[in-house]
Design an enzyme around this catalytic site. Structure first.
Site, PDB file in Angstrom:
ATOM      1  N   ASP A 117      -4.905   7.877   3.839  1.00  0.00           N
ATOM      2  CA  ASP A 117      -4.428   6.526   4.155  1.00  0.00           C
ATOM      3  C   ASP A 117      -5.184   5.997   5.375  1.00  0.00           C
ATOM      4  O   ASP A 117      -5.689   6.770   6.193  1.00  0.00           O
ATOM      5  CB  ASP A 117      -2.925   6.581   4.432  1.00  0.00           C
ATOM      6  CG  ASP A 117      -2.298   5.202   4.541  1.00  0.00           C
ATOM      7  OD1 ASP A 117      -2.940   4.222   4.102  1.00  0.00           O
ATOM      8  OD2 ASP A 117      -1.169   5.097   5.059  1.00  0.00           O
ATOM      9  N   GLU A 118      -5.254   4.678   5.496  1.00  0.00           N
ATOM     10  CA  GLU A 118      -5.931   4.019   6.632  1.00  0.00           C
ATOM     11  C   GLU A 118      -7.342   4.586   6.819  1.00  0.00           C
ATOM     12  O   GLU A 118      -7.772   4.916   7.934  1.00  0.00           O
ATOM     13  CB  GLU A 118      -5.115   4.196   7.922  1.00  0.00           C
ATOM     14  CG  GLU A 118      -3.691   3.662   7.859  1.00  0.00           C
ATOM     15  CD  GLU A 118      -3.610   2.143   7.879  1.00  0.00           C
ATOM     16  OE1 GLU A 118      -4.664   1.491   7.857  1.00  0.00           O
ATOM     17  OE2 GLU A 118      -2.490   1.614   7.919  1.00  0.00           O
ATOM     18  N   GLN A 140      -9.342  -4.540   8.427  1.00  0.00           N
ATOM     19  CA  GLN A 140      -8.359  -4.122   9.423  1.00  0.00           C
ATOM     20  C   GLN A 140      -8.868  -2.953  10.267  1.00  0.00           C
ATOM     21  O   GLN A 140      -8.075  -2.219  10.856  1.00  0.00           O
ATOM     22  CB  GLN A 140      -7.045  -3.739   8.741  1.00  0.00           C
ATOM     23  CG  GLN A 140      -6.367  -4.904   8.022  1.00  0.00           C
ATOM     24  CD  GLN A 140      -4.992  -4.543   7.519  1.00  0.00           C
ATOM     25  OE1 GLN A 140      -4.039  -4.398   8.288  1.00  0.00           O
ATOM     26  NE2 GLN A 140      -4.862  -4.396   6.209  1.00  0.00           N
ATOM     27  N   ARG A 173       0.568 -10.169  10.704  1.00  0.00           N
ATOM     28  CA  ARG A 173       1.858  -9.535  11.018  1.00  0.00           C
ATOM     29  C   ARG A 173       3.016 -10.489  10.757  1.00  0.00           C
ATOM     30  O   ARG A 173       4.163 -10.067  10.665  1.00  0.00           O
ATOM     31  CB  ARG A 173       1.930  -9.103  12.494  1.00  0.00           C
ATOM     32  CG  ARG A 173       0.898  -8.095  12.981  1.00  0.00           C
ATOM     33  CD  ARG A 173       0.753  -6.888  12.098  1.00  0.00           C
ATOM     34  NE  ARG A 173      -0.310  -7.068  11.127  1.00  0.00           N
ATOM     35  CZ  ARG A 173      -0.494  -6.309  10.057  1.00  0.00           C
ATOM     36  NH1 ARG A 173       0.350  -5.335   9.802  1.00  0.00           N
ATOM     37  NH2 ARG A 173      -1.498  -6.531   9.224  1.00  0.00           N
ATOM     38  N   LYS A 198       0.821  -1.209   0.000  1.00  0.00           N
ATOM     39  CA  LYS A 198       0.000   0.000   0.000  1.00  0.00           C
ATOM     40  C   LYS A 198       0.861   1.268   0.000  1.00  0.00           C
ATOM     41  O   LYS A 198       0.618   2.188  -0.794  1.00  0.00           O
ATOM     42  CB  LYS A 198      -0.907  -0.017   1.233  1.00  0.00           C
ATOM     43  CG  LYS A 198      -1.738   1.223   1.417  1.00  0.00           C
ATOM     44  CD  LYS A 198      -2.354   1.248   2.801  1.00  0.00           C
ATOM     45  CE  LYS A 198      -1.277   1.359   3.864  1.00  0.00           C
ATOM     46  NZ  LYS A 198      -1.833   1.536   5.217  1.00  0.00           N
ATOM     47  N   THR A 199       1.863   1.320   0.872  1.00  0.00           N
ATOM     48  CA  THR A 199       2.683   2.533   0.964  1.00  0.00           C
ATOM     49  C   THR A 199       3.436   2.780  -0.336  1.00  0.00           C
ATOM     50  O   THR A 199       3.557   3.926  -0.788  1.00  0.00           O
ATOM     51  CB  THR A 199       3.671   2.418   2.141  1.00  0.00           C
ATOM     52  OG1 THR A 199       2.941   2.169   3.346  1.00  0.00           O
ATOM     53  CG2 THR A 199       4.483   3.685   2.295  1.00  0.00           C
TER      54      THR A 199
END
Length: 671
Positions: free
Chosen positions: A212-213, A243, A605, A34-35
């Site tokens: 973002d997020e 998430q 994770r 994503k980043t």
């Protein structure tokens, strides 16, 4: 952007980068790059002729914003001083600094933290002549925050009388020219909605917005960006409803649905290729999250191999669980030549952290705690160290003030004021001031003298025992804890939470074990307590300011692990009523679904290895409660799990060879 950079993107990422006009919804799964996509998209906007000052990228942490800026500068080779990648609250602060005079504040306003706000509310209570001790101010401030940010409409604690008190509180805040954290967003919205020219000025600057997020935005944050993007409609939101784990602090993943309603012409792109985890780990995550009904349907996939099975660890209790995790971690570290920073241990609730951290400290494995108090930051550990500091230096005013009423000794405010008066008048320490008062006891009430005399005698007695203790000082400290009835003090401090009080006492026992090891170390010839305390204070500072590159196991809550990844992850305390949390089971299906999302985040994770640990029983107070594995494990295929196998017996030479290999690896990491 040149074609070589575009060639590093997959098809979904490429579409996301090239779609620069109109509303865009990107559902970015865990580990989907994503980043990378966001930074390439902004770089592409810049190369397409969009001015850097026209771009606004909103994140949720300063760290994420700074990392984003660095990556974009690296991609473009430009300084980009006018590119704004920032958090919602920092963005709001920029607006308020320029326009807050419209709301009756001065431009040099102050932002108050929680302690400041508590002090203001106490002042209101004093003015109204209320008994401050009868109010749970922290709880009331939390409810007030929820009310004024519209997260809730009413609350049993928020009676008309309390609401009136908070009206006065807000008047005081304005009088002090102060805002709290919530006010940053609230007042920015007021400016946008009550002063259209302010909104138009800000809106005309930012023609392209990225968020973002997005699943973590609150209703008020959504209103803010909706105001900004309503006309030009060049808004790109990036998020993952799977998430969304922060509803308790106002996050609302339903904002994605609201976005779809407000921007019906949007384009929608799914990033579902995972670059982080093995196929086995992704299979477990997919099988788990599909049980949530209120979600966008998607399945993460990877072209990596299956990897290792998920290892389940069954322990007798919490202490045994900590030992088992350490044993398995050491085994993986030896076998794979991994440094400690390759390991993450995640738990659902803070109360599971102390047992694990205590075990790691006793095994001398460096550990970094996030989402809970670190060992040397715990109040009870600081209390015990403060007694040691006073024994070593009776004139240590800070340490003495910490312990003079810990536990409570009926040394009230009037007595402390009298001691301070003597200290200031004679320019002496608090200890010397107490001695002076005891020498002139006829000038003071007998009750005041009695309390001070008992404290004075206690310190003198145990200071003498401490320095006569040789290599048994830890036993003297243990005797002190019994003498002052510190355990009973903790039980009184945390009524109704016996388990929490006993966990806190166990921290002191761990400290005493560590101290005993030091004073009985045969290489510790001088047994210099002054040097020990100096090293201890440095160690406490290092806990707060860790050296870069230091190898430490990461111990944290599942919430704190969002956005992180580890080679090997241990999920501890995976039991019903812990994950899912007991409270959510009792609430409703939505709450249970958020717990499932939290477990999904925890699983994803892990990159290569995942261990899931549970105990047969947990200690609650002085009793043990039988526990059972989390119901979420039943939603994952049994063939993805296995139990650890017994390692083959190794010869001494094989052990030495493995140790030598690991030592060489760690030396290469330090070089």
């Amino acid at each position: 952007m040149n074609s070589s950079l575009l060639s590093t993107l997959n098809e979904g990422q490429r579409q996301s980068v090239l779609t620069t006009e109109g509303p865009l919804l990107i559902i970015a799964g865990a580990g989907s790059g994503k980043t990378k996509m966001i930074t390439h998209r902004i770089a592409y906007l810049l190369e397409s002729g969009v001015q850097e000052k026209e771009i606004l990228a909103l994140t949720f942490t300063n760290k994420a914003g700074n990392e984003m800026s660095e990556r974009i500068r690296s991609l473009t080779g430009k300084p980009l001083k006018d590119l704004l990648t920032t958090t919602f609250h920092s963005f709001a602060l920029r607006i308020l600094k320029k326009h807050i005079h419209h709301l009756g504040f001065h431009h040099n306003f102050t932002i108050y933290d929680g302690q400041d706000c508590t002090a203001v509310f106490k002042e209101v209570l004093r003015e109204k002549e209320y008994d401050i001790a009868s109010f749970d101010i922290r709880a009331l401030l939390a409810v007030h925050s929820e009310i004024k940010t519209s997260r809730i409409k009413s609350h049993p604690l928020y009676t008309p009388d309390i609401a009136s008190l908070f009206e006065t509180y807000e008047q005081h805040m304005k009088l002090y020219n102060a805002l709290d954290f919530d006010d940053l967003i609230i007042n920015t919205l007021k400016l946008f909605e009550e002063f259209p020219h302010v909104l138009e000025q800000v809106r005309s600057r930012f023609t392209h917005i990225m968020v973002d997020e997005f699943q973590d935005t609150s209703a008020m944050q959504y209103r803010l960006i909706h105001h900004l993007a309503q006309e030009h409609r060049n808004i790109c939101i990036v998020g993952d409803d799977d998430q969304s784990i922060y509803s308790w602090r106002g996050a609302n993943y339903q904002n994605i649905v609201q976005f779809e309603t407000d921007f019906p012409e949007r384009k929608e792109i799914f990033l579902d290729r995972n670059y982080r985890s093995s196929n086995t780990i992704l299979s477990a995550a997919n099988q788990l999250i599909v049980n949530n009904s209120d979600r966008k349907e998607k399945t993460l996939w990877t072209d990596s191999d299956n990897g290792e099975t998920i290892i389940t660890l069954e322990s007798e209790d919490g202490e045994d669980e900590a030992r088992t995790i350490i044993e398995q971690m050491r085994s993986v570290s030896f076998r794979e030549q991994l440094g400690w920073s390759s390991f993450g241990i995640l738990v659902r609730t803070n109360h599971l952290l102390p047992t694990l951290e205590n075990a790691f400290m006793l095994e001398q494995i460096p550990v970094s705690v996030t989402g809970g108090q670190s060992f040397f930051e715990r109040k009870e550990v600081k209390d015990l160290i403060a007694y040691m500091r006073v024994f070593v230096n009776l004139n240590d005013d800070i340490a003495l003030l910490r312990i003079i009423n810990t536990p409570r000794r009926k040394i009230g405010l009037a007595t402390l004021s009298a001691v301070r008066h003597i200290k200031d008048a004679l320019h002496i320490s608090y200890w010397e001031a107490i001695a002076h008062i005891l020498e002139h006891k006829e000038d003071y009430p007998s009750s005041r003298i009695k309390a001070l005399q008992q404290f004075y005698d206690l310190i003198e007695e145990y200071q003498s025992l401490f320095f006569q203790g040789g290599r048994r000082k830890s036993k003297v400290l243990h005797s002190l804890l019994e003498r002052i009835e510190y355990r009973s003090f903790l039980l009184c401090e945390y009524p109704g939470n016996e388990n929490g009080a006993l966990w806190r006492y166990s921290s002191m026992e761990t400290f005493l074990k560590l101290f005993s090891r030091w004073e009985n170390d045969p290489e510790n010839y001088e047994n210099n307590i002054y040097e020990y305390l100096q090293r201890l204070m440095l160690q406490m500072r290092e806990q707060q300011d860790k050296e870069k590159g230091e190898e430490r196991v990461s111990l944290m809550t599942m919430h704190s692990a969002k956005g992180l990844e580890f080679d090997t992850v241990f999920l501890a305390g995976v039991e019903d009523h812990i994950i899912p949390h007991r409270r959510t089971i009792e609430e409703n299906e939505k709450a249970l679904e958020e717990e499932r999302r939290l477990f999904y985040v925890a699983i994803t994770r892990a990159k290569k290895r995942l261990y899931i640990s549970y105990a047969k029983q947990r200690k609650v107070g002085s009793d043990y409660m039988t526990t059972s594995p989390s119901r979420f494990l039943e939603e994952i295929s049994a063939d993805l799990f296995s139990f650890p196998t017994e390692e083959e017996q190794m010869s001494t030479d094989e052990h030495l060879e493995r140790l030598s290999s690991l030592a060489a690896f760690l030396e290469s990491k330090e070089a």
